[in-house]
Design a protein around this motif. Sequence first.
Motif, PDB file in Angstrom:
ATOM      1  N   VAL A   1       0.868  -1.134   0.047  1.00  0.00           N
ATOM      2  CA  VAL A   1       0.094   0.323  -0.155  1.00  0.00           C
ATOM      3  C   VAL A   1       0.749   1.489   0.077  1.00  0.00           C
ATOM      4  O   VAL A   1       0.489   2.190   0.510  1.00  0.00           O
ATOM      5  CB  VAL A   1      -0.926   0.096   1.203  1.00  0.00           C
ATOM      6  CG1 VAL A   1      -2.096  -0.983   1.011  1.00  0.00           C
ATOM      7  CG2 VAL A   1      -0.335  -0.301   2.391  1.00  0.00           C
ATOM      8  N   VAL A   2       1.942   1.245  -0.679  1.00  0.00           N
ATOM      9  CA  VAL A   2       2.856   2.266  -0.623  1.00  0.00           C
ATOM     10  C   VAL A   2       2.081   3.618  -1.344  1.00  0.00           C
ATOM     11  O   VAL A   2       2.425   4.743  -0.709  1.00  0.00           O
ATOM     12  CB  VAL A   2       4.261   2.106  -1.645  1.00  0.00           C
ATOM     13  CG1 VAL A   2       4.963   3.270  -1.907  1.00  0.00           C
ATOM     14  CG2 VAL A   2       5.028   1.122  -0.741  1.00  0.00           C
TER      15      VAL A   2
ATOM     16  N   ALA B   1      -0.642   4.424  -1.503  1.00  0.00           N
ATOM     17  CA  ALA B   1      -1.912   4.800  -0.834  1.00  0.00           C
ATOM     18  C   ALA B   1      -2.642   6.056  -1.335  1.00  0.00           C
ATOM     19  O   ALA B   1      -3.849   6.131  -1.332  1.00  0.00           O
ATOM     20  CB  ALA B   1      -2.269   4.553   0.779  1.00  0.00           C
TER      21      ALA B   1
ATOM     22  N   LEU C   1      -2.509   0.275  -5.741  1.00  0.00           N
ATOM     23  CA  LEU C   1      -2.010  -0.471  -4.784  1.00  0.00           C
ATOM     24  C   LEU C   1      -1.861  -2.081  -5.221  1.00  0.00           C
ATOM     25  O   LEU C   1      -2.449  -2.754  -5.804  1.00  0.00           O
ATOM     26  CB  LEU C   1      -2.989  -0.397  -3.687  1.00  0.00           C
ATOM     27  CG  LEU C   1      -3.385   0.989  -3.191  1.00  0.00           C
ATOM     28  CD1 LEU C   1      -4.358   0.816  -1.883  1.00  0.00           C
ATOM     29  CD2 LEU C   1      -2.342   1.364  -2.831  1.00  0.00           C
TER      30      LEU C   1
ATOM     31  N   LYS D   1       8.602   1.787   0.230  1.00  0.00           N
ATOM     32  CA  LYS D   1       8.279   3.041  -0.014  1.00  0.00           C
ATOM     33  C   LYS D   1       9.959   3.723  -0.118  1.00  0.00           C
ATOM     34  O   LYS D   1       9.812   4.934  -0.966  1.00  0.00           O
ATOM     35  CB  LYS D   1       7.706   3.592   1.209  1.00  0.00           C
ATOM     36  CG  LYS D   1       7.279   5.150   1.165  1.00  0.00           C
ATOM     37  CD  LYS D   1       6.540   5.593   2.278  1.00  0.00           C
ATOM     38  CE  LYS D   1       6.178   7.132   2.170  1.00  0.00           C
ATOM     39  NZ  LYS D   1       5.258   7.603   3.160  1.00  0.00           N
TER      40      LYS D   1
ATOM     41  N   GLU E   1       2.343  -7.334   4.200  1.00  0.00           N
ATOM     42  CA  GLU E   1       1.539  -6.174   3.623  1.00  0.00           C
ATOM     43  C   GLU E   1       0.912  -6.572   2.101  1.00  0.00           C
ATOM     44  O   GLU E   1       1.342  -6.358   1.332  1.00  0.00           O
ATOM     45  CB  GLU E   1       2.545  -5.108   3.577  1.00  0.00           C
ATOM     46  CG  GLU E   1       1.838  -3.805   3.179  1.00  0.00           C
ATOM     47  CD  GLU E   1       2.859  -2.701   2.885  1.00  0.00           C
ATOM     48  OE1 GLU E   1       2.366  -1.628   2.377  1.00  0.00           O
ATOM     49  OE2 GLU E   1       4.052  -2.815   3.128  1.00  0.00           O
TER      50      GLU E   1
ATOM     51  N   GLN F   1       0.527   4.833   3.757  1.00  0.00           N
ATOM     52  CA  GLN F   1       0.688   3.546   3.829  1.00  0.00           C
ATOM     53  C   GLN F   1       0.893   3.449   5.440  1.00  0.00           C
ATOM     54  O   GLN F   1       0.277   2.436   5.917  1.00  0.00           O
ATOM     55  CB  GLN F   1       2.201   3.370   3.568  1.00  0.00           C
ATOM     56  CG  GLN F   1       2.688   1.919   3.640  1.00  0.00           C
ATOM     57  CD  GLN F   1       4.124   1.708   3.447  1.00  0.00           C
ATOM     58  OE1 GLN F   1       4.934   2.737   3.484  1.00  0.00           O
ATOM     59  NE2 GLN F   1       4.508   0.766   3.046  1.00  0.00           N
TER      60      GLN F   1
ATOM     61  N   HIS G   1      -1.686   0.613   7.328  1.00  0.00           N
ATOM     62  CA  HIS G   1      -0.833  -0.302   8.339  1.00  0.00           C
ATOM     63  C   HIS G   1      -1.944  -0.467   9.455  1.00  0.00           C
ATOM     64  O   HIS G   1      -1.939  -1.405  10.248  1.00  0.00           O
ATOM     65  CB  HIS G   1       0.271  -0.071   8.651  1.00  0.00           C
ATOM     66  CG  HIS G   1       1.289  -0.421   7.604  1.00  0.00           C
ATOM     67  ND1 HIS G   1       2.781  -0.135   7.531  1.00  0.00           N
ATOM     68  CD2 HIS G   1       1.191  -1.007   6.324  1.00  0.00           C
ATOM     69  CE1 HIS G   1       3.258  -0.748   6.301  1.00  0.00           C
ATOM     70  NE2 HIS G   1       2.514  -1.133   5.603  1.00  0.00           N
TER      71      HIS G   1
END
Length: 315
Positions: free
Chosen positions: A103-104, A106, A113, A158, A242, A284, A288
């Motif tokens: 989900v970097v 996001a 994603l 990321k 992730e 991100q 999380h």
Amino acid sequence: MRQTSLKMVHELAKADPRVVFIGSDLGPDTLTEMRDEFPNRFFMEGISEQNVIGMAAGMALDGFIPYINTIATFLTRRSYEQVAVDLCLHDLPVRLIASGGGVVYAPLGPTHLAIEDIAIMRALPNMTVVAVADAEEMRRLMWATLDWPHPIYIRLAKGGDPVVTSPEDGFTLGKAILKRAPGDVLLVSTGVMLGPCLDAADLLDARGINCGVLHMHTVKPIDADALVDLAGKVRLIVTVEEHILTGGLGSAVLETLSDRLPGRIPPLRRISLPDAFPVKYGSQQEHHRLNGLTAPAIAQAVEKAAVEAVVEAAP
């Protein structure tokens, strides 16, 4: 992590004349030093991911080792048939450097994603799937890719991620790294989830739960020997990733243990992104937090699972 991987492509190009770089619509400042030093081994294509895969396949058939970089979702979803037929069918040494795993991206929403990339890449015969924990481990991975004879999918995080690995860990494709020896519980993580898992293990230790941490940087081929050995020593295994629940690290661990330890698998819990397209924009870190991938949330989930495992084991 991305900058480190690209700088390493340049270093590899200096060391081996077979190394070429292909980018897909990247910024004008990408690998300018390599472009200037090796103009005949630097290619910047437009938004044409399928074509880029075909280019790389042709170069690999001519003896080159191509390294491709673009956004993970475009590299996997958009060019999946080309990756399967052009690269994997012919088992070519092409390296897919995928920016923005998990989900970097996001802030850009669900289209960007890469939440199922590990699942669809590890489904392909001959494909190697790797997610390292930090930029320093990326350096060690990139040297290991030079003579690997198969295609590799490299999942990038990321950038600026905390360094939680060390040179003493070493790096071998297909060999997991035991960062912390287990007691009753073993955490198995991949990619940047190693950091939160190590922090969670510290929290659990303070609560009287001795928790080991196994860093599974290579999801395929998975280190079955390490898993089998450690599974025989613990009462609970918890996987953390992730990635969606379906087809990722947790699935790979379950499949491996089911094949190698039929009827003798300890209780296993999977912590992951839900099997759904995210609907929230944000960061991100926010994703999380929402999905229980922070150290406190992981520790709480492990503590709950440990209690349940004891209850299940009671006569």
